[in-house]
Every structure is written in C-alpha cells, then in structure tokens.
Design a protein around this motif. Structure first.
Motif, PDB file in Angstrom:
ATOM      1  N   ASN A 109     -40.489 -93.837  76.629  1.00 10.77           N
ATOM      2  CA  ASN A 109     -41.373 -93.060  77.495  1.00 10.77           C
ATOM      3  C   ASN A 109     -40.714 -92.767  78.838  1.00 10.77           C
ATOM      4  N   LEU A 110     -41.010 -91.583  79.376  1.00  6.65           N
ATOM      5  CA  LEU A 110     -40.647 -91.231  80.743  1.00  6.65           C
ATOM      6  C   LEU A 110     -41.899 -91.441  81.576  1.00  6.65           C
ATOM      7  N   ILE A 111     -41.825 -92.350  82.556  1.00  3.52           N
ATOM      8  CA  ILE A 111     -43.004 -92.688  83.344  1.00  3.52           C
ATOM      9  C   ILE A 111     -42.763 -92.397  84.818  1.00  3.52           C
ATOM     10  N   CYS A 112     -43.848 -92.223  85.555  1.00  2.00           N
ATOM     11  CA  CYS A 112     -43.796 -92.039  87.001  1.00  2.00           C
ATOM     12  C   CYS A 112     -43.495 -93.399  87.624  1.00  2.00           C
ATOM     13  N   GLY A 113     -42.549 -93.448  88.538  1.00  2.00           N
ATOM     14  CA  GLY A 113     -42.186 -94.696  89.180  1.00  2.00           C
ATOM     15  C   GLY A 113     -43.212 -95.185  90.177  1.00  2.00           C
ATOM     16  N   ASN A 114     -44.104 -94.302  90.606  1.00  2.00           N
ATOM     17  CA  ASN A 114     -45.094 -94.661  91.615  1.00  2.00           C
ATOM     18  C   ASN A 114     -46.387 -95.187  90.994  1.00  2.00           C
ATOM     19  N   CYS A 115     -46.967 -94.456  90.035  1.00  2.00           N
ATOM     20  CA  CYS A 115     -48.281 -94.831  89.494  1.00  2.00           C
ATOM     21  C   CYS A 115     -48.258 -95.225  88.020  1.00  2.00           C
ATOM     22  N   GLU A 116     -47.077 -95.282  87.398  1.00  2.00           N
ATOM     23  CA  GLU A 116     -46.915 -95.735  86.009  1.00  2.00           C
ATOM     24  C   GLU A 116     -47.574 -94.823  84.971  1.00  2.00           C
ATOM     25  N   THR A 117     -47.804 -93.549  85.286  1.00  2.00           N
ATOM     26  CA  THR A 117     -48.350 -92.591  84.322  1.00  2.00           C
ATOM     27  C   THR A 117     -47.252 -92.150  83.359  1.00  2.00           C
ATOM     28  N   VAL A 118     -47.549 -92.083  82.075  1.00  2.00           N
ATOM     29  CA  VAL A 118     -46.581 -91.626  81.077  1.00  2.00           C
ATOM     30  C   VAL A 118     -46.502 -90.100  81.155  1.00  2.00           C
ATOM     31  N   ILE A 119     -45.340 -89.572  81.510  1.00  2.00           N
ATOM     32  CA  ILE A 119     -45.130 -88.132  81.663  1.00  2.00           C
ATOM     33  C   ILE A 119     -44.714 -87.497  80.338  1.00  2.00           C
ATOM     34  N   GLY A 120     -43.902 -88.189  79.552  1.00  2.00           N
ATOM     35  CA  GLY A 120     -43.440 -87.646  78.287  1.00  2.00           C
ATOM     36  C   GLY A 120     -42.837 -88.728  77.405  1.00  2.00           C
ATOM     37  N   GLN A 121     -42.536 -88.333  76.162  1.00  2.00           N
ATOM     38  CA  GLN A 121     -41.930 -89.239  75.206  1.00  2.00           C
ATOM     39  C   GLN A 121     -40.525 -88.753  74.895  1.00  2.00           C
ATOM     40  N   ILE A 122     -39.560 -89.663  74.959  1.00  2.00           N
ATOM     41  CA  ILE A 122     -38.152 -89.323  74.766  1.00  2.00           C
ATOM     42  C   ILE A 122     -37.819 -89.394  73.282  1.00  2.00           C
TER      43      ILE A 122
END
Length: 78
Positions: free
Chosen positions: A44-57
């Motif tokens: 997973n690609l996640i936001c470093g600030n709020c831990e939201t999953v942005i996409g799947q690698i």
C-alpha cells in the motif's frame, strides 16, 4: 505535472507526470518524479501524516483509490 495530495489532510504525496486526458486511475512508477510524504507499507501507498491508504502497489504501477486523493496541475496531451 500533477501534484497528488491526500484528500483528508491535504498533505503532498507525490509529483506525477500524467500523459493523456482522463482520470488518474493508476500511476506508473517510472512517471513518478518525486515522492514527498507518501510511504510504502507492504503493498500500500499511504499518507505519512494521517495514515490514509492512497493506492495499492502492483508490479510497475500504483492503483489509486479515487476518494482518497486530490490532484492539481496540468495533464500532457497525447
């Protein structure tokens, strides 16, 4: 060039070279020019600030989740 941001906290995730018109459904790894605050956690690609999953690698691309990011900038026409 597009700047992709987290939809929840507006943190910059990455800078991406989009070719062609249409939605950002997947981002190819060779077109990502800079990774700001995005982190890779397993598949997973996640936001470093709020831990939201942005996409799947997967292999050479990132399948983006439409509701979890926004973007600004201009797309390059084919």
């Amino acid at each position: 060039m597009l700047t992709i941001k987290c939809a929840r906290c507006k943190t910059k995730i990455m800078k991406y070279k989009k070719i062609g018109m249409g939605k950002v459904l997947r981002c190819y790894k060779d077109r990502i020019t800079r990774l700001y605050d995005g982190e890779v956690d397993g598949d997973n690609l996640i936001c470093g600030n709020c831990e939201t999953v942005i996409g799947q690698i997967k292999d050479n691309k990132v399948d983006m989740i439409q509701d979890h990011f926004t973007y600004s900038g201009s797309k390059i026409r084919k």
